[in-house]
Design a protein around this motif. Structure first.
Motif, PDB file in Angstrom:
ATOM      1  N   SER A   1       0.854  -1.176   0.000  1.00  0.00           N
ATOM      2  CA  SER A   1       0.000   0.000   0.000  1.00  0.00           C
ATOM      3  C   SER A   1       0.893   1.230   0.000  1.00  0.00           C
ATOM      4  N   GLY A   2       0.502   2.225  -0.777  1.00  0.00           N
ATOM      5  CA  GLY A   2       1.304   3.440  -0.869  1.00  0.00           C
ATOM      6  C   GLY A   2       0.693   4.426  -1.838  1.00  0.00           C
ATOM      7  N   LYS A   3       1.553   5.111  -2.587  1.00  0.00           N
ATOM      8  CA  LYS A   3       1.085   6.106  -3.540  1.00  0.00           C
ATOM      9  C   LYS A   3       1.902   6.020  -4.821  1.00  0.00           C
ATOM     10  N   ILE A   4       1.374   6.616  -5.874  1.00  0.00           N
ATOM     11  CA  ILE A   4       2.039   6.626  -7.175  1.00  0.00           C
ATOM     12  C   ILE A   4       2.964   7.831  -7.256  1.00  0.00           C
ATOM     13  N   ASN A   5       4.188   7.590  -7.695  1.00  0.00           N
ATOM     14  CA  ASN A   5       5.154   8.658  -7.955  1.00  0.00           C
ATOM     15  C   ASN A   5       5.476   8.670  -9.440  1.00  0.00           C
ATOM     16  N   THR A   6       5.607   9.844  -9.999  1.00  0.00           N
ATOM     17  CA  THR A   6       6.076   9.980 -11.381  1.00  0.00           C
ATOM     18  C   THR A   6       7.194  11.010 -11.404  1.00  0.00           C
ATOM     19  N   TYR A   7       8.151  10.770 -12.280  1.00  0.00           N
ATOM     20  CA  TYR A   7       9.228  11.736 -12.488  1.00  0.00           C
ATOM     21  C   TYR A   7       9.807  11.527 -13.879  1.00  0.00           C
ATOM     22  N   ILE A   8      10.586  12.502 -14.333  1.00  0.00           N
ATOM     23  CA  ILE A   8      11.220  12.436 -15.647  1.00  0.00           C
ATOM     24  C   ILE A   8      12.683  12.054 -15.453  1.00  0.00           C
ATOM     25  N   ARG A   9      13.073  10.934 -16.052  1.00  0.00           N
ATOM     26  CA  ARG A   9      14.466  10.491 -16.018  1.00  0.00           C
ATOM     27  C   ARG A   9      15.154  11.022 -17.270  1.00  0.00           C
ATOM     28  N   GLN A  10      16.236  11.739 -17.073  1.00  0.00           N
ATOM     29  CA  GLN A  10      16.988  12.264 -18.212  1.00  0.00           C
ATOM     30  C   GLN A  10      17.804  11.127 -18.814  1.00  0.00           C
ATOM     31  N   ASP A  11      17.444  10.734 -20.039  1.00  0.00           N
ATOM     32  CA  ASP A  11      18.106   9.619 -20.698  1.00  0.00           C
ATOM     33  C   ASP A  11      18.850  10.049 -21.959  1.00  0.00           C
ATOM     34  N   GLY A  12      19.061  11.348 -22.114  1.00  0.00           N
ATOM     35  CA  GLY A  12      19.768  11.839 -23.286  1.00  0.00           C
ATOM     36  C   GLY A  12      18.844  12.276 -24.410  1.00  0.00           C
ATOM     37  N   SER A  13      17.555  11.943 -24.309  1.00  0.00           N
ATOM     38  CA  SER A  13      16.612  12.384 -25.341  1.00  0.00           C
ATOM     39  C   SER A  13      16.165  13.806 -25.024  1.00  0.00           C
ATOM     40  N   LYS A  14      15.437  14.391 -25.939  1.00  0.00           N
ATOM     41  CA  LYS A  14      15.024  15.789 -25.788  1.00  0.00           C
ATOM     42  C   LYS A  14      14.136  15.999 -24.557  1.00  0.00           C
ATOM     43  N   TYR A  15      13.201  15.081 -24.320  1.00  0.00           N
ATOM     44  CA  TYR A  15      12.234  15.252 -23.235  1.00  0.00           C
ATOM     45  C   TYR A  15      12.460  14.316 -22.052  1.00  0.00           C
ATOM     46  N   GLY A  16      13.348  13.364 -22.158  1.00  0.00           N
ATOM     47  CA  GLY A  16      13.560  12.405 -21.081  1.00  0.00           C
ATOM     48  C   GLY A  16      12.502  11.310 -21.116  1.00  0.00           C
ATOM     49  N   GLN A  17      12.566  10.448 -20.145  1.00  0.00           N
ATOM     50  CA  GLN A  17      11.635   9.323 -20.070  1.00  0.00           C
ATOM     51  C   GLN A  17      10.814   9.448 -18.791  1.00  0.00           C
ATOM     52  N   GLN A  18       9.495   9.365 -18.916  1.00  0.00           N
ATOM     53  CA  GLN A  18       8.634   9.441 -17.741  1.00  0.00           C
ATOM     54  C   GLN A  18       8.633   8.084 -17.032  1.00  0.00           C
ATOM     55  N   VAL A  19       8.871   8.106 -15.723  1.00  0.00           N
ATOM     56  CA  VAL A  19       8.894   6.897 -14.906  1.00  0.00           C
ATOM     57  C   VAL A  19       7.711   6.956 -13.950  1.00  0.00           C
ATOM     58  N   VAL A  20       6.955   5.872 -13.895  1.00  0.00           N
ATOM     59  CA  VAL A  20       5.831   5.736 -12.964  1.00  0.00           C
ATOM     60  C   VAL A  20       6.149   4.565 -12.060  1.00  0.00           C
ATOM     61  N   GLN A  21       6.108   4.789 -10.749  1.00  0.00           N
ATOM     62  CA  GLN A  21       6.377   3.725  -9.791  1.00  0.00           C
ATOM     63  C   GLN A  21       5.524   3.922  -8.549  1.00  0.00           C
ATOM     64  N   MET A  22       5.419   2.864  -7.771  1.00  0.00           N
ATOM     65  CA  MET A  22       4.671   2.920  -6.521  1.00  0.00           C
ATOM     66  C   MET A  22       5.656   3.165  -5.386  1.00  0.00           C
ATOM     67  N   GLN A  23       5.348   4.135  -4.526  1.00  0.00           N
ATOM     68  CA  GLN A  23       6.126   4.326  -3.308  1.00  0.00           C
ATOM     69  C   GLN A  23       5.406   3.592  -2.195  1.00  0.00           C
ATOM     70  N   VAL A  24       6.020   2.539  -1.682  1.00  0.00           N
ATOM     71  CA  VAL A  24       5.393   1.660  -0.699  1.00  0.00           C
ATOM     72  C   VAL A  24       5.500   2.281   0.689  1.00  0.00           C
ATOM     73  N   MET A  25       4.353   2.391   1.354  1.00  0.00           N
ATOM     74  CA  MET A  25       4.303   2.875   2.732  1.00  0.00           C
ATOM     75  C   MET A  25       4.037   1.736   3.714  1.00  0.00           C
ATOM     76  N   VAL A  26       3.342   0.660   3.238  1.00  0.00           N
ATOM     77  CA  VAL A  26       2.965  -0.476   4.084  1.00  0.00           C
ATOM     78  C   VAL A  26       3.166  -1.751   3.275  1.00  0.00           C
ATOM     79  N   ALA A  27       3.739  -2.782   3.900  1.00  0.00           N
ATOM     80  CA  ALA A  27       3.953  -4.064   3.230  1.00  0.00           C
ATOM     81  C   ALA A  27       3.595  -5.205   4.180  1.00  0.00           C
ATOM     82  N   TYR A  28       2.725  -6.118   3.706  1.00  0.00           N
ATOM     83  CA  TYR A  28       2.318  -7.288   4.493  1.00  0.00           C
ATOM     84  C   TYR A  28       2.436  -8.533   3.629  1.00  0.00           C
TER      85      TYR A  28
END
Length: 136
Positions: free
Chosen positions: A70-97
């Protein structure tokens, strides 16, 4: 209640335990989420969701175990050398069972207390409660 709240269950596919530049413990990995059965083949299909966990939560995440995260969604732009970068979507875990399965129960058999239950049952049977003992 946070609007950006996400709870998923699935099998943790891979975990890398590491630390960030501040020395905070981290766990990076993916969790396989059941999507349903394929209409063509009838086989189960899964989506892999990347996640990150910081601090003590990272200690609870176990590879190859069915877990509730359980947690929330995080998004950020990873600079990969392209003009706009790559958008990364991941879950930030707050609780794990871990989730119990028939072949791997989450709670093992209770430990013996050393108490003789038969003698306790006899002692309880000898207790007599009268109306004057009741507070109402």
């Amino acid at each position: 209640m946070d609007i950006n709240q996400l709870t998923v269950t699935g099998k943790v596919m891979q975990v890398t335990n590491t630390g960030n530049s501040n020395g905070t413990k981290m766990a990076l990995g993916t969790i396989g989420l059941y999507r349903g059965k394929s209409k063509e083949t009838g086989k189960p299909e899964f989506d892999n969701l990347p996640f990150v966990a910081y601090g003590s939560v990272s200690d609870y995440i176990q590879q190859d175990v069915k877990m509730l995260l359980s947690g929330k969604i995080n998004t950020y732009i990873r600079q990969d050398g392209s003009k706009y970068g790559q958008q990364v979507v991941q879950m930030q875990v707050m609780v794990a069972y871990p989730i119990a399965t028939p072949d791997k129960p989450a709670i093992k058999d209770p430990q013996a207390t050393g108490l003789d239950m038969n003698s306790l049952d006899k002692a309880v049977d000898q207790i007599i409660v009268s109306d004057s003992d009741l507070p109402f």
